[in-house]
Design an enzyme around this catalytic site. Structure first.
Site, PDB file in Angstrom:
ATOM      1  N   PRO A 193      -4.065  11.708  -5.336  1.00  0.00           N
ATOM      2  CA  PRO A 193      -5.193  12.619  -5.536  1.00  0.00           C
ATOM      3  C   PRO A 193      -6.476  11.818  -5.712  1.00  0.00           C
ATOM      4  O   PRO A 193      -6.459  10.738  -6.313  1.00  0.00           O
ATOM      5  CB  PRO A 193      -4.821  13.385  -6.810  1.00  0.00           C
ATOM      6  CG  PRO A 193      -3.809  12.549  -7.500  1.00  0.00           C
ATOM      7  CD  PRO A 193      -3.110  11.748  -6.440  1.00  0.00           C
ATOM      8  N   HIS A 194      -7.562  12.322  -5.142  1.00  0.00           N
ATOM      9  CA  HIS A 194      -8.823  11.596  -5.235  1.00  0.00           C
ATOM     10  C   HIS A 194      -9.997  12.567  -5.142  1.00  0.00           C
ATOM     11  O   HIS A 194      -9.861  13.674  -4.629  1.00  0.00           O
ATOM     12  CB  HIS A 194      -8.921  10.517  -4.160  1.00  0.00           C
ATOM     13  CG  HIS A 194      -8.704  11.021  -2.774  1.00  0.00           C
ATOM     14  ND1 HIS A 194      -7.445  11.241  -2.256  1.00  0.00           N
ATOM     15  CD2 HIS A 194      -9.568  11.363  -1.801  1.00  0.00           C
ATOM     16  CE1 HIS A 194      -7.556  11.695  -1.018  1.00  0.00           C
ATOM     17  NE2 HIS A 194      -8.839  11.772  -0.716  1.00  0.00           N
ATOM     18  N   ALA A 195     -11.129  12.109  -5.672  1.00  0.00           N
ATOM     19  CA  ALA A 195     -12.320  12.952  -5.650  1.00  0.00           C
ATOM     20  C   ALA A 195     -13.563  12.093  -5.827  1.00  0.00           C
ATOM     21  O   ALA A 195     -13.503  11.005  -6.405  1.00  0.00           O
ATOM     22  CB  ALA A 195     -12.247  13.991  -6.773  1.00  0.00           C
TER      23      ALA A 195
END
Length: 154
Positions: free
Chosen positions: A65-67
């Site tokens: 997951p990344h943002a």
């Protein structure tokens, strides 16, 4: 860029279970608040928004997951080992038990992509994943990840 540039030794957690992506993202938000001073709700919302674009479960029990987040100075990350794998809607439909979350400044550009590629390469190594799954001590997990990165860089 190395793992030490991204992941603080305090950014590793072993949890018994995660009932959903959202629950995992809340755990990651709490960790991001503690490790990096980020707003927990902002982190959770950003991870959920990115996940809505497409699943970040890359297969073989691994999720990335990344943002992108406002106010962040550099790319940073957190690692979670989940003792009881759970459904993450991964590309291979396998449950996830290893999650490496990456957070990047809004204007990170290529640094964000380099970090994502670095982590992806590392967690594609079945030997590394086996070692991570065999350990519950965060400092041992940190050593496994940092030694792997040093060996790959050499």
């Amino acid at each position: 860029m190395t793992i030490q540039d991204i992941l603080p030794a305090t950014g590793i957690k072993v949890i018994a279970a995660a009932s959903s992506k959202k629950r995992l993202f809340h755990d990651l938000g709490d960790m991001a608040e503690t490790c990096f001073g980020l707003d927990q709700a902002m982190v959770v919302d950003a991870l959920l928004d990115r996940e809505n674009l497409g699943p970040t479960g890359v297969g073989h029990g691994v999720a990335l997951p990344h943002a992108r987040l406002p106010g962040l100075a550099k790319v940073c990350g957190l690692f979670v080992r989940i003792k009881k794998p759970f459904d993450f809607d991964s590309v291979d439909r396998q449950p996830v038990d290893l999650a490496f979350a990456l957070f990047a400044p809004e204007q990170a550009g290529v640094d964000h992509l380099k970090a994502l590629a670095l982590i992806s390469r590392t967690l594609r190594d079945s030997g590394v994943c086996a070692k991570l799954r065999a350990n519950e001590d965060p400092s041992t997990i940190y050593t496994i990840l940092t030694e792997t990165m040093t060996a790959q860089a050499a």
